[in-house]
Design an enzyme around this catalytic site. Sequence first.
Site, PDB file in Angstrom:
ATOM      1  N   GLY A  69       0.786  -1.227   0.000  1.00 40.06           N
ATOM      2  CA  GLY A  69       0.000   0.000   0.000  1.00 40.06           C
ATOM      3  C   GLY A  69       0.815   1.272   0.000  1.00 40.06           C
ATOM      4  N   SER A 112       8.434  -5.150   5.715  1.00 39.18           N
ATOM      5  CA  SER A 112       7.154  -5.855   5.649  1.00 39.18           C
ATOM      6  C   SER A 112       7.010  -6.537   4.279  1.00 39.18           C
ATOM      7  CB  SER A 112       6.010  -4.885   5.964  1.00 39.18           C
ATOM      8  OG  SER A 112       4.804  -5.566   6.194  1.00 39.18           O
TER       9      SER A 112
END
Length: 514
Positions: A112, A200
């Site tokens: 994102g 991540s």
Amino acid sequence: MSTANGPVQGIQAFDAAPPNATIANLNNWQDVAVWKGIPYAASTAGNNRWRPPQPRAPWNTTFVADRFGDGCPTTSGQSPNVSEDCLNLNIWSAANSSDAKLPVILWTHPAGGSGADPLFDGAGMAAQGIVFVNYNHRDGAFGFLALPELTKEFLSDTNANATVGANWAVLDQYAALRWVHGNIAAFGGDPGRITVVGQSAGSAAVYHTVNAPHDLVPEGTVFAAIAESGIRDPRDPLAASLAESYNNATYSLQLGEAFLKVNNATTLSELRKIPWKNLRGTASFPGSGGGFRPTLDGYALSDTYARLLARPPSHSVPLMTGNTRDESGAVFGLNMTLAQYTAAITKQYGTLSERALAAWPASNDSEAEAAFNLHWQDTSRVSSWGFARGWNNVSSSPIYTYFWDHAPPGQNQGAHHMSEINYVFNNLYKTNLPWQLEDYAIARRMSAYWANFARTGRPNVDVDARQDDLPVWRPTLANETVTMRVGDGWGDILIAGKERIRLITDYFNEQVPF
């Protein structure tokens, strides 16, 4: 500057001196330039939607790189605009000539994200003598959709040895790396010293790159790799649900069929004609059973993590990985009763639960909260160590592990997921938190470790007198149960007590490797 696509013109990175520039080791801030929004591939709109990144047509005039390019659809980053013409990158450099041959960091953002996010600003690293690059890539359905039609088209276009066409985002990541390798010398970077770094989902991209086939990532393209909040022991159940997780081909194809239905389409052609803003369920959607993520295709993702860790990586380079204190199950400010704690541990550990409750004892609610978080923190450290043991068995290059435990000021999530990034990039000036002098000092030290790693493949390097205060950070060895503590303290710490290590290892041994 000249690139393979045409000339580009950048701008100064700083309008004024950043706060506490001396403490942060940013006294040369006036030397840092930035080139924003440089395309590294063609638009992904139209027939390029769900295709590997295509070459960008050259431009004849100078590309004025003074503003961030569009972010990709599904981004939650701070891009000024979003479109399918989003495969662009940003470069920060303080090099005074194209002959400088400075080490390079290529940053892959988490899910994102986007290169325009202030958290990923690279000027602070550029001031350390690093050419810093971040970039956008596709995500969600735009980055990972699988359909039989796409597989047929992909295999026809590429002759790839793949079981399914699905990893468009991963192919974006490889394309960005190849672009940087081919063009970064013009910006003062050394194409022979590119360190891939990500956090991540970005850390998963780093590990994909380390294991990428040489036709996608040529040998010698990668110098070193850093996976933040990333790769774990493949026997750790969290590996199947956190950022490094992936789908098998069967599930990805089922998800693709569900995506067709939710968008009232029956063919790939129909899907490509729908404006991207009108597509439904591009991240995940009710009834899909999950979201879009990389697919084990035997090509871009060549094998399972467990099998990859059993053989030498495609690119055996120095590797760093670690976690933060309050992530991967640990929750700062957790509200948990003793009964809830006992039930959670019993459910997780099953026949090992008696040992687990003895390893992390609690007799009241307050102790239960602390014990629950400690059990997850121990698990993260043991999991990183377990991966390191596997890496040491098959790779000729060292691995370094860390555990970050400093909580940034002005927030209530502790040392949370992503909390180390401002410090690693030495860019506190870009985030509006009530920074203290100690935060600038921590950032100076953290960014020095990362910069040293990009220079030499080691966190410690005697570059100059400014770095004499860096504590020694040693490689993680198979016969040592220690990791590097960074943040509120510096130096070797035990990953856990002996009984806890045995317990977690026994628990991992009961799981199906991922």
